[in-house]
Scaffold this active site. Structure first.
Site, mmCIF file in Angstrom:
data_model
loop_
_atom_site.group_PDB
_atom_site.id
_atom_site.type_symbol
_atom_site.label_atom_id
_atom_site.label_comp_id
_atom_site.label_asym_id
_atom_site.label_seq_id
_atom_site.Cartn_x
_atom_site.Cartn_y
_atom_site.Cartn_z
ATOM 1 N N ARG A 60 0.844 -1.085 0.110
ATOM 2 C CA ARG A 60 -0.095 0.081 -0.125
ATOM 3 C C ARG A 60 0.823 1.112 0.021
ATOM 4 N NH1 ARG A 60 -5.548 -1.149 0.809
ATOM 5 N NH2 ARG A 60 -5.801 -2.859 2.058
ATOM 6 N N HIS A 108 -4.398 6.987 9.038
ATOM 7 C CA HIS A 108 -5.119 5.831 8.937
ATOM 8 C C HIS A 108 -4.028 4.827 8.610
ATOM 9 C CE1 HIS A 108 -8.955 7.867 8.718
ATOM 10 N NE2 HIS A 108 -8.416 8.771 8.015
ATOM 11 N N THR A 109 -3.502 4.187 9.562
ATOM 12 C CA THR A 109 -2.372 3.538 9.693
ATOM 13 C C THR A 109 -2.740 2.128 8.605
ATOM 14 O OG1 THR A 109 -2.669 2.316 11.721
ATOM 15 C CG2 THR A 109 -1.169 4.196 11.398
ATOM 16 N N CYS A 110 -3.829 1.544 8.637
ATOM 17 C CA CYS A 110 -4.318 0.367 7.827
ATOM 18 C C CYS A 110 -3.921 0.481 6.256
ATOM 19 C CB CYS A 110 -5.610 0.076 8.197
ATOM 20 S SG CYS A 110 -5.972 -0.611 9.734
ATOM 21 N N PHE A 111 -3.989 1.982 6.117
ATOM 22 C CA PHE A 111 -4.121 2.171 4.499
ATOM 23 C C PHE A 111 -2.956 3.262 4.154
ATOM 24 C CE2 PHE A 111 -8.435 1.876 5.879
ATOM 25 C CZ PHE A 111 -8.935 0.668 5.251
#
Length: 123
Positions: free
Chosen positions: A70, A88-91
């Site tokens: 990502r 937004h660390t997931c993304f």
């Protein structure tokens, strides 16, 4: 390597059309390159991605929390949405408001990165 970081950054929201040439993004990269020291850059990376380390093969293989690649993402948002940058660390995405001055961006980004390092969040 900031050039690599910039090369493998995508732009969304308010910055999608102009990308790195939008005024706020130019200020962002100027601050990261010329005003932040190595430790602050690492904290910024930690703030946005959840890790302070760059992959050995560079930003082209930056992974999200799910293990998928990502790219670092700067998402332009209105200051009506948030006054401070949000991560937004997931993304691997930072919601970066469209600021009216470089000074305002520097102040808000510095506070967001510093408070995240202490475990506090800004609303």
């Amino acid at each position: 390597d900031i050039d690599d970081w910039m090369k493998y950054t995508i732009y969304q929201g308010e910055y999608e059309a102009k990308g790195a040439s939008s005024k706020t993004c130019k200020w962002f990269w100027d601050i990261v390159r010329n005003e932040f020291d190595q430790e602050t850059r690492a904290r910024l990376l930690q703030f946005v991605t959840g890790t302070s380390g760059v992959p050995s093969r560079g930003f082209s293989v930056l992974q999200g929390n799910d293990g998928n690649i990502r790219q670092f993402c700067i998402n332009g948002v209105s200051k009506d949405f948030t006054l401070y940058p949000k991560a937004h660390t997931c993304f691997n995405r930072i919601d970066l408001p469209v600021y009216s001055s470089k000074d305002e961006l520097r102040e808000k980004l510095t506070v967001a990165v510093a408070t995240s390092a202490t475990g506090f969040d800004i609303e």
